[in-house]
Design an enzyme around this catalytic site. Structure first.
Site, PDB file in Angstrom:
ATOM      1  CD  GLU A  12      -2.552  -1.457   2.548  1.00 30.64           C
ATOM      2  OE1 GLU A  12      -3.596  -2.120   2.562  1.00 30.64           O
ATOM      3  OE2 GLU A  12      -2.003  -1.032   3.583  1.00 30.64           O
ATOM      4  N   GLY A  79     -11.723  -6.632   3.204  1.00 31.55           N
ATOM      5  CA  GLY A  79     -12.538  -7.715   2.673  1.00 31.55           C
ATOM      6  C   GLY A  79     -13.972  -7.255   2.512  1.00 31.55           C
ATOM      7  CG  MET A 168      -6.967  -7.595   9.865  1.00 32.17           C
ATOM      8  SD  MET A 168      -5.627  -8.741   9.435  1.00 32.17           S
ATOM      9  CE  MET A 168      -4.903  -9.060  11.049  1.00 32.17           C
ATOM     10  CD  GLU A 169      -4.635  -3.088   9.393  1.00 28.32           C
ATOM     11  OE1 GLU A 169      -4.024  -4.160   9.456  1.00 28.32           O
ATOM     12  OE2 GLU A 169      -5.417  -2.795   8.453  1.00 28.32           O
ATOM     13  CG  ASP A 192     -10.573 -10.828   0.191  1.00 28.84           C
ATOM     14  OD1 ASP A 192     -10.987 -11.646   1.017  1.00 28.84           O
ATOM     15  OD2 ASP A 192      -9.943  -9.794   0.510  1.00 28.84           O
TER      16      ASP A 192
END
Length: 225
Positions: A12, A79, A168-169, A192
């Site tokens: 990223e 996701g 996740m963040e 995804d």
């Protein structure tokens, strides 16, 4: 205006840095490195915090202490949840929350005691983002796991039926910004969808396309701030 941008992964960061003019790397006393320069004519500082809630929280705190930004923006991938946000769509978090938190029988699942259930992006910031085409506004839920199966996604959706993306963040960064009194928003491109075909393969091949949709939205937002 000073704008802080946080990403989790090297992939990223490498996509983002070419968009920064007069970019220079700055090492700080707290052990982190930042990249400072101009983006859309605004002063920015970019950091890679690492994957997961602890890395995100520590990185956000360090960046705020070092740069004293007027806003923190988290950019990266997420996701999908089988909602209207499909692969390569961009989800702007009007709210973010935890999907893996429970503080006990007297607490709501997803809520840390003493904190709001949802960390909300400022309305005036959201108003500057055009929700059309591949851009969706909605809830992003965070936890310390890569969600790769339909069963786990179903559990998350029992907590938040309207969740558009999982990562996740975002929630950890949002919590730090809430504590420090700094406005925050998260902009994530869907890589995804758990439970649909082979979502791990979708995630791996996603990078082959070098998607820059999230940075297009990010640049538009910075121009408007």
């Amino acid at each position: 205006m000073k704008i802080a941008i946080i990403v989790a992964m090297t992939k990223e960061l490498n996509l983002l840095l070419p968009l920064i003019n007069s970019c220079k790397e700055v090492s700080s006393a707290n052990g982190f490195s930042y990249y400072e320069g101009l983006m859309a004519g605004k002063e920015v500082a970019v950091m890679q915090c690492g994957i997961g809630k602890v890395n995100a929280a520590v990185g956000a705190f360090a960046l705020i202490e070092a740069f004293h930004p007027d806003i923190v923006i988290n950019s990266g991938v997420a996701g999908g949840t089988g909602s209207e946000a499909k692969i390569l769509d961009v989800v702007v978090g009007d709210r973010v929350a935890y999907h893996d938190v429970w503080c006990g029988p007297c607490a709501e699942r997803g809520r840390i005691q003493g904190m709001p259930m949802y960390f909300e992006a400022p309305a005036e910031v959201l108003a500057k983002i055009d929700e059309s085409g591949h851009v969706k506004k909605g809830l992003i839920a965070s936890g310390d796991q890569f969600v790769d199966n339909a069963g786990e996604l179903a559990r998350i959706k029992t907590l938040y039926h309207d969740v558009l993306a999982v990562d996740m963040e975002s929630a950890a960064i949002a919590q730090v910004c809430h504590i420090k009194g700094v406005p925050f928003t998260s902009i994530r491109v869907v890589s995804d969808t758990p439970g649909e075909a082979d979502n791990t393969s979708q995630y791996q091949h996603f990078w082959d396309d070098a998607p820059l949709q999230t940075f297009h939205v990010l640049t538009q937002l910075i121009e408007a701030l």
